[in-house]
Design a protein around this motif. Structure first.
Motif, PDB file in Angstrom:
ATOM      1  N   ASP A 142      -3.405  -3.548   2.645  1.00 48.86           N
ATOM      2  CA  ASP A 142      -3.812  -2.712   1.656  1.00 48.86           C
ATOM      3  C   ASP A 142      -4.572  -1.577   2.011  1.00 48.86           C
ATOM      4  O   ASP A 142      -5.213  -0.882   1.263  1.00 48.86           O
ATOM      5  CB  ASP A 142      -4.964  -3.642   0.773  1.00 48.86           C
ATOM      6  N   ASN A 143      -4.368  -1.428   3.406  1.00 47.63           N
ATOM      7  CA  ASN A 143      -4.768   0.110   3.769  1.00 47.63           C
ATOM      8  C   ASN A 143      -6.409   0.414   3.688  1.00 47.63           C
ATOM      9  O   ASN A 143      -6.668   1.442   3.391  1.00 47.63           O
ATOM     10  CB  ASN A 143      -3.919   1.250   3.295  1.00 47.63           C
ATOM     11  N   ASP A 144      -7.090  -0.591   3.757  1.00 45.00           N
ATOM     12  CA  ASP A 144      -8.460  -0.537   3.514  1.00 45.00           C
ATOM     13  C   ASP A 144      -9.353  -0.360   4.908  1.00 45.00           C
ATOM     14  O   ASP A 144     -10.451  -0.475   4.815  1.00 45.00           O
ATOM     15  CB  ASP A 144      -9.033  -1.703   2.606  1.00 45.00           C
ATOM     16  N   ASP A 181      -2.081  -3.988   8.070  1.00 43.85           N
ATOM     17  CA  ASP A 181      -3.300  -3.715   6.947  1.00 43.85           C
ATOM     18  C   ASP A 181      -2.743  -3.298   5.608  1.00 43.85           C
ATOM     19  O   ASP A 181      -2.381  -2.363   5.452  1.00 43.85           O
ATOM     20  CB  ASP A 181      -3.991  -2.478   7.497  1.00 43.85           C
ATOM     21  N   ASP A 241       0.737  -1.276   0.134  1.00 44.42           N
ATOM     22  CA  ASP A 241      -0.026  -0.181   0.086  1.00 44.42           C
ATOM     23  C   ASP A 241       0.826   1.388   0.094  1.00 44.42           C
ATOM     24  O   ASP A 241       0.281   2.329   0.034  1.00 44.42           O
ATOM     25  CB  ASP A 241      -0.830  -0.044   1.128  1.00 44.42           C
ATOM     26  N   ASP A 297     -14.401   0.252  -0.461  1.00 43.42           N
ATOM     27  CA  ASP A 297     -13.641  -0.430   0.244  1.00 43.42           C
ATOM     28  C   ASP A 297     -13.927  -1.320   1.001  1.00 43.42           C
ATOM     29  O   ASP A 297     -15.149  -1.135   1.528  1.00 43.42           O
ATOM     30  CB  ASP A 297     -12.638   0.526   1.133  1.00 43.42           C
ATOM     31  N   ASP A 298     -13.294  -2.444   1.492  1.00 39.65           N
ATOM     32  CA  ASP A 298     -13.729  -3.526   1.851  1.00 39.65           C
ATOM     33  C   ASP A 298     -14.460  -3.159   3.282  1.00 39.65           C
ATOM     34  O   ASP A 298     -15.034  -3.988   3.968  1.00 39.65           O
ATOM     35  CB  ASP A 298     -12.519  -4.811   2.161  1.00 39.65           C
ATOM     36  N   SER A 299     -13.741  -2.000   4.011  1.00 42.75           N
ATOM     37  CA  SER A 299     -14.317  -1.811   5.336  1.00 42.75           C
ATOM     38  C   SER A 299     -15.661  -1.290   5.303  1.00 42.75           C
ATOM     39  O   SER A 299     -16.300  -1.220   6.312  1.00 42.75           O
ATOM     40  CB  SER A 299     -13.281  -0.842   5.927  1.00 42.75           C
ATOM     41  N   SER A 321      -7.500  -3.335  -1.634  1.00 42.68           N
ATOM     42  CA  SER A 321      -8.395  -2.523  -0.664  1.00 42.68           C
ATOM     43  C   SER A 321      -9.930  -2.635  -0.838  1.00 42.68           C
ATOM     44  O   SER A 321     -10.912  -2.544  -0.240  1.00 42.68           O
ATOM     45  CB  SER A 321      -8.042  -0.806  -0.658  1.00 42.68           C
ATOM     46  N   ASP A 322     -10.064  -3.100  -2.524  1.00 41.42           N
ATOM     47  CA  ASP A 322     -11.630  -3.349  -2.759  1.00 41.42           C
ATOM     48  C   ASP A 322     -11.679  -4.655  -3.675  1.00 41.42           C
ATOM     49  O   ASP A 322     -11.527  -4.599  -4.722  1.00 41.42           O
ATOM     50  CB  ASP A 322     -12.111  -2.167  -3.820  1.00 41.42           C
TER      51      ASP A 322
END
Length: 606
Positions: A151-153, A149, A138, A183-185, A175-176
Motif C-alpha cells: 500500500d506504499n504507506d 509494501d 499501490d 498513513d499507517d507509518s 495506506s491509512d
C-alpha cells in the motif's frame, strides 16, 4: 580383399588397408559418414566449409555439430536465433532488455519470461516471481507478490500483519487503515480513528489505543509476561503476550501447531514442544489436567490461572483453578537439565495417590522460578511437595499444604541455592514435618510464614538445614509439638554463619506441655533472644517472640491466614523490619501493599 579378416575389419565391405578410424568409433573413415564424430556428416562439413577430420574446426571448445558458428572462433551460440552470436548480441533472448541489465536485476538473459508466468520480462511487474494476475495495489509498477509494501504507506507488509516494531496489526492493502487521514507509518493509533493524535504520556501511542495513556511503561510494545499483579502491560487484552504464547485448554480441539487464543489445544505436551521451537511460553486455562511425569522443554515457561478464553486470570488459585493432578506414584511435573531459566506460575499441584512417596514436583540441574502456585498434599504415608537438587531456585508467593500421615516436607533442597519470598507453609499434622529442609547450598528466606506443623508425637521443624549458608529475614515461624520442635534446626556442626533478623517466633503448647526451642544449632537450643548469642554460628538481631499460646486455632482463620493480634504482637510489629537487599518486599503474597510500604513480617498483610 584388403588383408583384414571381416571379423576385425572396421570397413569389411570397403577396401581400406590402412584401417584409419579418426574418431575411434570402430568405423573406418572410408565408410564412416562422420569421420571426426563432431555431429556433422562429412557432406555437411563440406557444405559449411569445416574440416571433416577435426571436431572443433575453429578451436573455440565447441564441437562443430553444436557450434552455430563453426568457423568463427568468437561465437558458438545464438540463443534467440536472430543470426547474431550471443557474444556479440546485446539481447540474447530478444526480450527488449539488454543482457547486462538482466544480469543486474536478476532475470535470465537467455529467457524472455524468467518466471514462466506467461508475462514477458519486459512488461512483467514481478519478473522473477510468477504472478500471472499482475496485481499491483499501490500502482507503483511492482506487483503485490514481490512488493514489500503493497500500500506504499512506509510500513512493510510483514510488519503490518503482525505486532512488530510499530505495535499494530494494520491492513497491508490500505495506506491509512483506520481512515483518519494519517498513513499507517505516521499514525500513533494505526487501527483506531484518532484525528487528534493525542499522546499524553509521549510513548508514541495515542491515548485512544494506549491502555495506559498516562503511564510511559504501558503500551503495545512493552514487555508483558504473566505477573502477580495481573497487569496487561502491552494492551493486548490479556495478562501476558497473546502473540508469544501457545494456548492450552482442557477442552481445546486445535492441534498444538495451530493453537491461538481463540482456538486452544488440549495437547499439553505438544504445546510445550511447539513453544520450545518458537521460543514462546505456554498459557493454560482453568480446569483439571491429569498429568504424570510431565517434562518441561528447555526455556519454555508455564503459566496457569487463566479463565476460559484467557481474558482474565487469578493468581490465588481460588477463582480460576488450573490444577495438575497426580494420580500415580510419579511426580506431577519434572524439570530437569534446563540450560535456560524457566518460570512456573499460577498452578495447583495436587497429590491424588494414597501410595505416593515421591516428590510432587521434581527439579534437577536447572534454574527455575515458582510463583503463585499451590502445592497440596493428601492423606498418604509420606510426601515431599517440591524437591530441588543441583538447582538455582526462586520461590515467591507460593502455598504449601501438607497432608501426609507420617512424613511431610514442603520444600527439600539438595546442593541448591534458593531464595524464598512471601511463601506460606502449613505442614499439617503428620508425625514428622518440615517446612523447608536443605542439605548444602545456600538459603535466603524472607517474608515467609512457616507453620512447621503439629502432632502429639514426633518432630516438627520450620526449617532444617545441614552445611548450608542461611539468612532468615522478616519471617514468621510457628511450631507446635509435644516432643521435638524448633523453628530453625541445624543438623550437625558444619554450618556457616546463620543470620536471623527481624523474625517473629511463635510457639504453642500441646497437652499441657511447653516446648520452647526456637532454634537448635551446634548442640545448643535457644529459647530467648539472649540465648541466640550463645550459639557461635548464629547472628541474631531484632527478633520478636510470642507468649505461649494454648490454642493454635485462636489466631488461624478459615483461609489459613495468620492474624497476629496477641497482646503486643500486632500486625505491624515488624514495620521496621530489615530488607538487607535480600528480596524482602513491601507487598505480600496476594500483592497487597504492606502498611506504610514497610518491610513487615510474614507472607500476609492481614
Amino acid at each position: 580383399n584388403d588383408g583384414s579378416l571381416d571379423g576385425a575389419d572396421n570397413c569389411p565391405a570397403t577396401e581400406n588397408t590402412d584401417q584409419i578410424d579418426t574418431d575411434g568409433d570402430g568405423l573406418g573413415d572410408v565408410c564412416d559418414p562422420d569421420k571426426d564424430g563432431d555431429g556433422l556428416t562429412n557432406t555437411q562439413e563440406a557444405q559449411k566449409g569445416t574440416n571433416e577430420l577435426k571436431q572443433d574446426t575453429d578451436g573455440d571448445a565447441s564441437l562443430d555439430g553444436d557450434d552455430i558458428f563453426p568457423n568463427n572462433e568468437g561465437e558458438c551460440k545464438d540463443n534467440d536465433g536472430d543470426g547474431v552470436g550471443d557474444n556479440a548480441d546485446a539481447d540474447d533472448d530478444n526480450d527488449g532488455i539488454n543482457d547486462s541489465t538482466e544480469i543486474g536485476q536478476g532475470t535470465n538473459p537467455l529467457s524472455p519470461d524468467t518466471d514462466d508466468d506467461g508475462i514477458k520480462d519486459r512488461v512483467d511487474n514481478c519478473q522473477i516471481l510468477a504472478n500471472a494476475g499482475q496485481a499491483d495495489n499501490d500502482g507503483d509498477n511492482l506487483g503485490d507478490d514481490c512488493d514489500s509494501d503493497d500500500d506504499n504507506d512506509g510500513v512493510a507488509d510483514t510488519e503490518e500483519e503482525v505486532i512488530g516494531d510499530d505495535g499494530f496489526i494494520t491492513n497491508r492493502l490500505l495506506s491509512d487503515t483506520d481512515g483518519d487521514g494519517f498513513d499507517d507509518s505516521k499514525d500513533n493509533c494505526g487501527t483506531l480513528y484518532n484525528v487528534a493524535q493525542t499522546d499524553s504520556d509521549g510513548d508514541g501511542f495515542g491515548d485512544v489505543c494506549d491502555c495506559g495513556p498516562t503511564d510511559l511503561s504501558i503500551n503495545q510494545l512493552s514487555p508483558d509476561l504473566p505477573d502477580p499483579q495481573v497487569i496487561d502491560s502491552n494492551c493486548d487484552g490479556i495478562d501476558g503476550n497473546r502473540y508469544q504464547a501457545v494456548f492450552v485448554s482442557a477442552s481445546g480441539t486445535a492441534p498444538a501447531t495451530a493453537t491461538d487464543i481463540d482456538d486452544p489445544t488440549a495437547d499439553l505436551k505438544g504445546a510445550l514442544t511447539v513453544a520450545g521451537g518458537r521460543g514462546q511460553s505456554v498459557y493454560v486455562s482453568e480446569g483439571d489436567y491429569n498429568v504424570s511425569g510431565l517434562g518441561l522443554v528447555d526455556g519454555v515457561s508455564l503459566y496457569g490461572g487463566f479463565a476460559l478464553g484467557f481474558l482474565n486470570r487469578d493468581i490465588t488459585g481460588e477463582v480460576y483453578v488450573t490444577r495438575f493432578i497426580q494420580n500415580d506414584p510419579e511426580p506431577v511435573l519434572n524439570i530437569q537439565g534446563m540450560t535456560v531459566p524457566v518460570t512456573i506460575a499460577g498452578f495447583v499441584f495436587e497429590n491424588n495417590h494414597e501410595l505416593f512417596e515421591d516428590a510432587l514436583v521434581n527439579v534437577a540441574d536447572s534454574s527455575a522460578s515458582f510463583e503463585n502456585n499451590t502445592f497440596a498434599g493428601q492423606d498418604c504415608d509420606s510426601e515431599t511437595l517440591l524437591l530441588a537438587s543441583d538447582t538455582s531456585l526462586t520461590l515467591g508467593e507460593n502455598r504449601f499444604f501438607g497432608g501426609a500421615r507420617y512424613n511431610a516436607t514442603g520444600v527439600a533442597l539438595i546442593d541448591s541455592d534458593a531464595v524464598l519470598t512471601n511463601n506460606l507453609f502449613v505442614m499439617g499434622g503428620a508425625e514428622h514435618t518440615r517446612g523447608i529442609e536443605a542439605v548444602g547450598g545456600s538459603l535466603v528466606v524472607t517474608n515467609n510464614t512457616i507453620d512447621g506443623g503439629s502432632h502429639a508425637i514426633g518432630s516438627t521443624y520450620g526449617v532444617v538445614f545441614n552445611n548450608t549458608t542461611a539468612r532468615f529475614i522478616n519471617n514468621i515461624f510457628i511450631t507446635q509439638n509435644d516432643y521435638n520442635q524448633a523453628s530453625l534446626y541445624c543438623v550437625g556442626h558444619e554450618v556457616d554463619t546463620v543470620e536471623i533478623t527481624n523474625n517473629l517466633f511463635m510457639r504453642y503448647n500441646s497437652n499441657g506441655y511447653v516446648f520452647a526451642a526456637l532454634i537448635a544449632c551446634n548442640g545448643r537450643q535457644a529459647t530467648t533472644s539472649a540465648e541466640f548469642d550463645l550459639i557461635d554460628t548464629v547472628s541474631a538481631d531484632d527478633n520478636l517472640f510470642s507468649a505461649t499460646v494454648a490454642d493454635r486455632d485462636a489466631i488461624l482463620d478459615a483461609d489459613n491466614l495468620y492474624q497476629l493480634a496477641l497482646g503486643s504482637i500486632a500486625i505491624d510489629a515488624g514495620t521496621d523490619a530489615d530488607n538487607k537487599g535480600d528480596g524482602a518486599v513491601t507487598f505480600d503474597i496476594l500483592g497487597t501493599k504492606r502498611t506504610l510500604n514497610a518491610y513487615d513480617m510474614g507472607a500476609y498483610e492481614r
